[in-house]
Design a protein around this motif. Structure first.
Motif, PDB file in Angstrom:
ATOM      1  N   ALA A 160      -8.878   3.029 -13.436  1.00 43.03           N
ATOM      2  CA  ALA A 160      -9.795   1.895 -13.444  1.00 43.03           C
ATOM      3  C   ALA A 160     -10.749   1.939 -14.633  1.00 43.03           C
ATOM      4  CB  ALA A 160     -10.596   1.865 -12.139  1.00 43.03           C
ATOM      5  N   ASP A 161     -10.844   3.109 -15.277  1.00 46.65           N
ATOM      6  CA  ASP A 161     -11.760   3.260 -16.404  1.00 46.65           C
ATOM      7  C   ASP A 161     -11.181   2.691 -17.702  1.00 46.65           C
ATOM      8  OD1 ASP A 161      -9.909   5.454 -16.036  1.00 46.65           O
ATOM      9  OD2 ASP A 161     -10.821   6.367 -17.801  1.00 46.65           O
ATOM     10  N   LEU A 162      -9.892   2.362 -17.727  1.00 45.83           N
ATOM     11  CA  LEU A 162      -9.261   1.878 -18.947  1.00 45.83           C
ATOM     12  C   LEU A 162      -9.209   0.346 -18.962  1.00 45.83           C
ATOM     13  CD1 LEU A 162      -6.243   4.347 -19.345  1.00 45.83           C
ATOM     14  CD2 LEU A 162      -8.517   4.478 -20.369  1.00 45.83           C
ATOM     15  N   HIS A 163      -9.459  -0.234 -20.124  1.00 44.74           N
ATOM     16  CA  HIS A 163      -9.374  -1.687 -20.286  1.00 44.74           C
ATOM     17  C   HIS A 163      -7.919  -2.108 -20.235  1.00 44.74           C
ATOM     18  CE1 HIS A 163      -9.557  -5.615 -22.382  1.00 44.74           C
ATOM     19  NE2 HIS A 163     -10.777  -5.691 -21.868  1.00 44.74           N
ATOM     20  N   GLN A 164      -7.684  -3.353 -19.823  1.00 49.93           N
ATOM     21  CA  GLN A 164      -6.311  -3.819 -19.678  1.00 49.93           C
ATOM     22  C   GLN A 164      -5.552  -3.801 -21.009  1.00 49.93           C
ATOM     23  OE1 GLN A 164      -7.019  -7.667 -17.921  1.00 49.93           O
ATOM     24  NE2 GLN A 164      -6.976  -8.726 -19.881  1.00 49.93           N
ATOM     25  N   ASP A 165      -6.244  -4.001 -22.123  1.00 50.70           N
ATOM     26  CA  ASP A 165      -5.565  -3.954 -23.421  1.00 50.70           C
ATOM     27  C   ASP A 165      -5.080  -2.534 -23.725  1.00 50.70           C
ATOM     28  OD1 ASP A 165      -6.077  -6.624 -23.703  1.00 50.70           O
ATOM     29  OD2 ASP A 165      -7.731  -6.372 -25.120  1.00 50.70           O
ATOM     30  N   GLU A 166      -5.862  -1.543 -23.351  1.00 50.51           N
ATOM     31  CA  GLU A 166      -5.459  -0.156 -23.574  1.00 50.51           C
ATOM     32  C   GLU A 166      -4.286   0.209 -22.673  1.00 50.51           C
ATOM     33  OE1 GLU A 166      -7.429   4.344 -23.773  1.00 50.51           O
ATOM     34  OE2 GLU A 166      -8.678   2.596 -23.297  1.00 50.51           O
ATOM     35  N   LEU A 167      -4.333  -0.245 -21.423  1.00 45.95           N
ATOM     36  CA  LEU A 167      -3.216   0.000 -20.509  1.00 45.95           C
ATOM     37  C   LEU A 167      -1.935  -0.656 -21.028  1.00 45.95           C
ATOM     38  CD1 LEU A 167      -5.071  -0.634 -17.124  1.00 45.95           C
ATOM     39  CD2 LEU A 167      -4.178   1.565 -17.911  1.00 45.95           C
ATOM     40  N   THR A 168      -2.070  -1.875 -21.573  1.00 46.63           N
ATOM     41  CA  THR A 168      -0.913  -2.577 -22.127  1.00 46.63           C
ATOM     42  C   THR A 168      -0.318  -1.815 -23.292  1.00 46.63           C
ATOM     43  OG1 THR A 168      -1.750  -4.748 -21.461  1.00 46.63           O
ATOM     44  CG2 THR A 168      -0.141  -4.700 -23.258  1.00 46.63           C
ATOM     45  N   GLU A 169      -1.156  -1.371 -24.204  1.00 46.29           N
ATOM     46  CA  GLU A 169      -0.665  -0.668 -25.379  1.00 46.29           C
ATOM     47  C   GLU A 169      -0.002   0.651 -25.000  1.00 46.29           C
ATOM     48  OE1 GLU A 169       0.479  -0.135 -29.146  1.00 46.29           O
ATOM     49  OE2 GLU A 169      -0.456  -1.934 -28.292  1.00 46.29           O
ATOM     50  N   GLN A 170      -0.592   1.373 -24.058  1.00 43.49           N
ATOM     51  CA  GLN A 170       0.004   2.623 -23.594  1.00 43.49           C
ATOM     52  C   GLN A 170       1.382   2.376 -22.989  1.00 43.49           C
ATOM     53  OE1 GLN A 170      -2.513   4.745 -20.887  1.00 43.49           O
ATOM     54  NE2 GLN A 170      -4.028   5.289 -22.431  1.00 43.49           N
ATOM     55  N   LEU A 171       1.496   1.318 -22.179  1.00 42.50           N
ATOM     56  CA  LEU A 171       2.754   1.033 -21.513  1.00 42.50           C
ATOM     57  C   LEU A 171       3.820   0.610 -22.511  1.00 42.50           C
ATOM     58  CD1 LEU A 171       4.277   0.854 -18.845  1.00 42.50           C
ATOM     59  CD2 LEU A 171       3.464  -1.493 -18.611  1.00 42.50           C
ATOM     60  N   ARG A 172       3.465  -0.242 -23.448  1.00 44.24           N
ATOM     61  CA  ARG A 172       4.446  -0.673 -24.450  1.00 44.24           C
ATOM     62  C   ARG A 172       4.951   0.512 -25.272  1.00 44.24           C
ATOM     63  NH1 ARG A 172       1.414  -6.124 -26.854  1.00 44.24           N
ATOM     64  NH2 ARG A 172       2.018  -7.540 -25.149  1.00 44.24           N
ATOM     65  N   THR A 173       4.032   1.356 -25.710  1.00 43.91           N
ATOM     66  CA  THR A 173       4.418   2.518 -26.516  1.00 43.91           C
ATOM     67  C   THR A 173       5.293   3.473 -25.717  1.00 43.91           C
ATOM     68  OG1 THR A 173       2.387   2.360 -27.825  1.00 43.91           O
ATOM     69  CG2 THR A 173       3.540   4.480 -27.837  1.00 43.91           C
ATOM     70  N   ALA A 174       4.890   3.750 -24.474  1.00 49.85           N
ATOM     71  CA  ALA A 174       5.644   4.688 -23.637  1.00 49.85           C
ATOM     72  C   ALA A 174       7.026   4.138 -23.308  1.00 49.85           C
ATOM     73  CB  ALA A 174       4.869   4.976 -22.354  1.00 49.85           C
ATOM     74  N   LEU A 175       7.122   2.830 -23.060  1.00 49.33           N
ATOM     75  CA  LEU A 175       8.419   2.221 -22.755  1.00 49.33           C
ATOM     76  C   LEU A 175       9.382   2.409 -23.912  1.00 49.33           C
ATOM     77  CD1 LEU A 175       9.061  -1.198 -21.071  1.00 49.33           C
ATOM     78  CD2 LEU A 175      10.245  -0.625 -23.180  1.00 49.33           C
ATOM     79  N   LEU A 176       8.925   2.147 -25.142  1.00 53.66           N
ATOM     80  CA  LEU A 176       9.811   2.252 -26.296  1.00 53.66           C
ATOM     81  C   LEU A 176      10.134   3.699 -26.628  1.00 53.66           C
ATOM     82  CD1 LEU A 176       8.380  -0.581 -28.568  1.00 53.66           C
ATOM     83  CD2 LEU A 176      10.457  -0.604 -27.196  1.00 53.66           C
TER      84      LEU A 176
END
Length: 266
Positions: A160-176
């Motif tokens: 909950a401490d992470l902004h949605q933009d940071e969560l998005t970037e982490q997920l995109r990077t990890a997926l690839l």
């Protein structure tokens, strides 16, 4: 986060499937199916087909991997979605979400397939005495890329401490990093975002970046649609109920990696 909720219990059980160490497959399967049924009861009611899915393993030339599969057809869920991710946008989904595009539907199914693959265990060597395999078997640790992908998924609900933009970037990077940077995967990665959508009390969830539609809602809206012809070509004996089970478990798995909706007070 509410770890005692159906979403939290299912998330924890799914993450255990690929963890390192010795595992009692029967116990792990029971934990996953119990959590699935609890969330299905809450979200789907009597129309749920999740009882047709179990946790199991299959011996492949490259090793043995534990994951979600259809119990009677004996096929892994990502294999079914592999042939579904080029399917036409079902009319009933289009009716529910008129602005949804064909390429977004394909991205939803592709990312769902990758999530199931990420939650599987790493392949372990196939034993010569496979039929005499002990009930408790050791598993190798997740690869770094697989672990990062799982953690990026879990972070949607748990950080909950992470902004949605940071969560998005982490997920995109990890997926690839996990799935490789093919054109299809790169396109799908750009179509995902972690967003707070819907009611004010809704927490972060995996969504389509253009429209903000939640993956779980899009997938579950396809429940009951006919089995796509491209899936039947590969799995000609797949029943409608088994296809419904794939859709239901996919949607519920996506829900398990969403933040818990806030409870209204009063």
């Amino acid at each position: 986060m509410n770890p005692s909720s159906p979403r939290g219990r299912l998330r924890d059980a799914l993450l255990c499937v690929g963890e390192r160490g010795d595992v009692n497959e029967a116990g792990l399967s029971a934990a996953v199916t119990t959590a699935l049924r609890a969330l299905a009861s809450e979200a789907l009611g009597e129309r749920s087909c999740v009882e047709l899915v179990t946790v199991g393993a299959e011996d492949q030339p490259w090793g043995r991997s534990l994951g979600l599969r259809l119990a009677d057809y004996d096929v892994e869920l990502p294999d079914v979605l592999l042939y579904a991710d080029q399917s036409d946008l079902p009319p009933q989904v289009q009716e529910s979400y008129p602005t949804l595009r064909q390429e977004e539907w394909e991205a939803v199914l592709l990312v769902s397939k990758l999530i199931f693959m990420g939650l599987q265990s790493e392949p372990e060597p196939v034993r010569d005495d496979a039929d005499q395999r002990p009930q408790v078997t050791p598993r190798p640790p997740r690869s770094v890329a697989r672990e990062q992908f799982c953690q990026a998924l879990a972070a949607i609900a748990e950080r909950a401490d992470l902004h949605q933009d940071e969560l998005t970037e982490q997920l995109r990077t990890a997926l690839l990093n996990f799935a490789s940077e093919t054109p299809d995967n790169k396109d799908a990665a750009q179509r995902i975002a972690v967003l707070r959508t819907g009611e004010p009390q809704q927490g972060p969830r995996l969504c389509l970046s253009r429209s903000g539609l939640a993956f779980a809602e899009v997938v579950l809206s396809a429940g009951g649609c006919p089995v796509p012809s491209c899936v039947l070509e590969e799995f000609p004996d797949l029943t409608q109920d088994e296809w419904n089970a794939v859709i239901h478990v996919t949607g519920l798995t996506l829900m398990a990696f969403e933040a818990e909706p806030a409870r209204e007070v009063g």
